[in-house]
Design a protein around this motif. Sequence first.
Motif, mmCIF file in Angstrom:
data_model
loop_
_atom_site.group_PDB
_atom_site.id
_atom_site.type_symbol
_atom_site.label_atom_id
_atom_site.label_comp_id
_atom_site.label_asym_id
_atom_site.label_seq_id
_atom_site.Cartn_x
_atom_site.Cartn_y
_atom_site.Cartn_z
ATOM 1 N N ASP A 25 18.556 11.109 -31.402
ATOM 2 C CA ASP A 25 19.574 11.976 -32.009
ATOM 3 C C ASP A 25 20.644 11.194 -32.770
ATOM 4 O OD1 ASP A 25 18.132 13.895 -30.727
ATOM 5 O OD2 ASP A 25 19.752 14.658 -29.492
ATOM 6 N N GLY A 26 20.320 9.962 -33.184
ATOM 7 C CA GLY A 26 21.272 9.173 -33.953
ATOM 8 C C GLY A 26 22.359 8.518 -33.145
ATOM 9 N N GLY A 27 22.310 8.612 -31.804
ATOM 10 C CA GLY A 27 23.359 8.048 -30.969
ATOM 11 C C GLY A 27 22.848 6.931 -30.096
ATOM 12 N N GLY A 28 23.755 6.095 -29.630
ATOM 13 C CA GLY A 28 23.384 5.011 -28.744
ATOM 14 C C GLY A 28 23.777 3.664 -29.292
ATOM 15 N N ALA A 29 23.175 2.630 -28.748
ATOM 16 C CA ALA A 29 23.567 1.253 -29.059
ATOM 17 C C ALA A 29 23.134 0.845 -30.455
ATOM 18 C CB ALA A 29 22.967 0.311 -28.023
ATOM 19 N N VAL A 30 23.984 0.062 -31.115
ATOM 20 C CA VAL A 30 23.631 -0.562 -32.388
ATOM 21 C C VAL A 30 23.044 -1.945 -32.154
ATOM 22 C CG1 VAL A 30 24.555 -1.434 -34.573
ATOM 23 C CG2 VAL A 30 25.331 0.776 -33.693
ATOM 24 N N ASP A 31 23.569 -2.659 -31.172
ATOM 25 C CA ASP A 31 23.054 -3.977 -30.818
ATOM 26 C C ASP A 31 21.874 -3.804 -29.870
ATOM 27 O OD1 ASP A 31 22.530 -6.544 -29.932
ATOM 28 O OD2 ASP A 31 24.637 -7.106 -29.704
ATOM 29 N N LEU A 32 20.686 -3.713 -30.435
ATOM 30 C CA LEU A 32 19.513 -3.418 -29.614
ATOM 31 C C LEU A 32 19.077 -4.613 -28.780
ATOM 32 C CD1 LEU A 32 17.332 -1.219 -31.995
ATOM 33 C CD2 LEU A 32 19.235 -0.580 -30.514
ATOM 34 N N ALA A 33 19.350 -5.815 -29.246
ATOM 35 C CA ALA A 33 19.010 -6.986 -28.442
ATOM 36 C C ALA A 33 19.813 -7.000 -27.151
ATOM 37 C CB ALA A 33 19.266 -8.262 -29.242
ATOM 38 N N ASP A 34 21.088 -6.687 -27.247
ATOM 39 C CA ASP A 34 21.918 -6.613 -26.048
ATOM 40 C C ASP A 34 21.465 -5.472 -25.149
ATOM 41 O OD1 ASP A 34 24.514 -7.223 -24.514
ATOM 42 O OD2 ASP A 34 24.776 -5.098 -25.024
ATOM 43 N N GLN A 35 21.092 -4.353 -25.742
ATOM 44 C CA GLN A 35 20.624 -3.220 -24.947
ATOM 45 C C GLN A 35 19.365 -3.584 -24.171
ATOM 46 O OE1 GLN A 35 19.154 0.273 -27.111
ATOM 47 N NE2 GLN A 35 20.228 1.589 -25.655
ATOM 48 N N GLU A 62 28.040 -0.876 -51.359
ATOM 49 C CA GLU A 62 28.235 -1.979 -50.427
ATOM 50 C C GLU A 62 28.077 -1.496 -48.988
ATOM 51 O OE1 GLU A 62 30.264 -4.393 -47.520
ATOM 52 O OE2 GLU A 62 31.039 -2.457 -48.244
ATOM 53 N N GLU A 63 28.602 -0.313 -48.662
ATOM 54 C CA GLU A 63 28.473 0.231 -47.312
ATOM 55 C C GLU A 63 27.023 0.560 -46.982
ATOM 56 O OE1 GLU A 63 32.912 2.297 -46.947
ATOM 57 O OE2 GLU A 63 31.237 3.381 -47.876
ATOM 58 N N LEU A 64 26.301 1.078 -47.985
ATOM 59 C CA LEU A 64 24.889 1.379 -47.768
ATOM 60 C C LEU A 64 24.099 0.100 -47.514
ATOM 61 C CD1 LEU A 64 22.773 3.593 -47.597
ATOM 62 C CD2 LEU A 64 22.493 3.450 -50.079
ATOM 63 N N ASP A 65 24.447 -0.967 -48.213
ATOM 64 C CA ASP A 65 23.790 -2.246 -47.968
ATOM 65 C C ASP A 65 24.057 -2.729 -46.544
ATOM 66 O OD1 ASP A 65 22.577 -2.486 -50.424
ATOM 67 O OD2 ASP A 65 24.164 -3.717 -51.305
ATOM 68 N N ARG A 66 25.273 -2.543 -46.064
ATOM 69 C CA ARG A 66 25.588 -2.954 -44.701
ATOM 70 C C ARG A 66 24.780 -2.137 -43.695
ATOM 71 N NH1 ARG A 66 31.880 -2.348 -44.446
ATOM 72 N NH2 ARG A 66 31.521 -2.777 -42.209
ATOM 73 N N MET A 67 24.625 -0.841 -43.945
ATOM 74 C CA MET A 67 23.812 -0.019 -43.047
ATOM 75 C C MET A 67 22.352 -0.434 -43.101
ATOM 76 S SD MET A 67 25.383 3.841 -43.054
ATOM 77 C CE MET A 67 25.672 4.063 -44.810
ATOM 78 N N ARG A 68 21.859 -0.735 -44.305
ATOM 79 C CA ARG A 68 20.474 -1.215 -44.414
ATOM 80 C C ARG A 68 20.271 -2.474 -43.573
ATOM 81 N NH1 ARG A 68 21.133 -0.440 -50.156
ATOM 82 N NH2 ARG A 68 19.959 1.370 -50.929
ATOM 83 N N ALA A 69 21.248 -3.377 -43.625
ATOM 84 C CA ALA A 69 21.117 -4.633 -42.890
ATOM 85 C C ALA A 69 21.061 -4.391 -41.381
ATOM 86 C CB ALA A 69 22.284 -5.557 -43.241
ATOM 87 N N ILE A 70 21.851 -3.435 -40.884
ATOM 88 C CA ILE A 70 21.839 -3.129 -39.451
ATOM 89 C C ILE A 70 20.491 -2.534 -39.055
ATOM 90 C CG2 ILE A 70 22.888 -1.728 -37.635
ATOM 91 C CD1 ILE A 70 25.524 -1.894 -39.223
ATOM 92 N N VAL A 71 19.986 -1.614 -39.888
ATOM 93 C CA VAL A 71 18.682 -1.012 -39.589
ATOM 94 C C VAL A 71 17.591 -2.079 -39.628
ATOM 95 C CG1 VAL A 71 16.952 0.653 -40.363
ATOM 96 C CG2 VAL A 71 19.388 1.264 -40.417
ATOM 97 N N ARG A 72 17.651 -2.949 -40.611
ATOM 98 C CA ARG A 72 16.642 -4.004 -40.724
ATOM 99 C C ARG A 72 16.676 -4.923 -39.505
ATOM 100 N NH1 ARG A 72 13.660 -5.452 -44.771
ATOM 101 N NH2 ARG A 72 14.888 -4.136 -46.193
ATOM 102 N N ASP A 73 17.877 -5.265 -39.062
ATOM 103 C CA ASP A 73 17.997 -6.130 -37.897
ATOM 104 C C ASP A 73 17.395 -5.466 -36.661
ATOM 105 O OD1 ASP A 73 19.191 -8.573 -36.597
ATOM 106 O OD2 ASP A 73 20.275 -7.033 -35.495
ATOM 107 N N GLY A 74 17.675 -4.168 -36.481
ATOM 108 C CA GLY A 74 17.128 -3.454 -35.333
ATOM 109 C C GLY A 74 15.623 -3.324 -35.390
#
Length: 456
Positions: free
Chosen positions: A46-56, A93-105
């Motif tokens: 549902d789009g909620g939860g941890a962003v840092d998946l490695a820590d999770q 620029e904000e969309l690029d930052r979101m892309r980077a977070i998704v890519r990392d996850g």
Amino acid sequence: MRPAITSSPASSIRTPTPCRRCCATSCAPRSPLLAQGITTIFANPDGGGAVDLADQRARIRDPGVGVNVGTFVPHGSVRRSVLGMQAREATPEELDRMRAIVRDGMDGGAFGLSSGLYYSPGSYAPTGEVVELARVAAEFGGVYQSHIRDESDYSIGLLGAVDEVIEISRGSGITGVITHIKALGPRVWGQSADVIRHIEAARAEGLEVYADQYPYEASGTSIVGALVPRWALAGEGGNLYERMEDPAERPRLVAEMWENLDRRGGADRLMLQGGPDGGRTLQDVADDRGIDAIETALALLVEALDGGGGTGLTSFNMHDDDIARFMSQPWMMTSSDGSLWVPGEGHPHPRGFGAFPRRIRKYVLEEGVTTLEQAIHAMTALPARIYGIEGRGVVEPGAFADILVVDLDGFRDTATYEDPHGLAEGVEYALVNGTLAIDAGRFTDALAGEALVKAR
């Protein structure tokens, strides 16, 4: 100044998912999962939860986990980490930052991108933003799973929201899943037939579009999620509690909450889940207090913030015909979407304790809505294939030994709306990765689950 809140579900970890408190480790809340025969679950829906998946994942692995846990990259949390609660389009620029977070996850092993476009801040995202992020997830073979933007007629309507998932799948090349699909409220009862036609047309086009469903006539949400308009949660300079106290904004807030209450079918269809009024309807509480239902809802929000009361809701808003029509589709998976609670705490929706046996007991053995073979497929091989969970969902040489031995005559849910903590019955043996988690009907102390990563 009171803190800002969102319309996200009361718990960002939903079932099939871990316990809110302990991630299904050695404490008792893992038992409702195993008792249903659930051996693999997903976190961050549902789009909620941890962003840092490695820590999770590290927190899941230590001290151990009772069932297998896969993760999604949660769009709402990603957006909030970059834009806060601003109700506007992201800059490049904000969309690029979101892309980077998704890519990392995704690079770290997530199974896909989840969204809750009905909830804030996901609701502030235009479709194009989600398409761009879904393209990143698609590069890794991920799935897009969405609590759609509208399950009723809050905004773009049920059919419009289903079409949005189809558009995101078409625009990004990703597999799309409409999670806990429903026709919510009397205004859209019967639209399941049209929804099915739209999905079938997309699949005929060659798009990979699926859905999942829990077998109950009531949904689970919160007072904020069900009744509060999303504009009242947006912005950096204000929040819901300030708007509640603002004489210029409160009338609009109250008027739109009344409209949303009508969408849900009225206050007597909303059962409180927590606090001293858990198990009672919003209408009952309003009658006791001598004020109307919306003033009661607003008062409960303030009381919960101050440490008393609860704002979770069980919302009785589905029609049996729609439930059965959706369930009979070959592309429909089974889910529960239910938060797990500490035993005896609160008054949760029973779906977190009984969804899977209820699917078989009520809709196969008693009502014959589908066959037993279809029901089992919807719980095992189908989701394993859709999400790319290799070596699971099937019994064959070389697969992981997530195996159940079930007494079909005794397999049943005992959790009810009145007594929601009852454990399911009928699982005689449950193996998780080859280790007995239930042995002759008794829970063991085994923590044999894994924090799963998607194979590339």
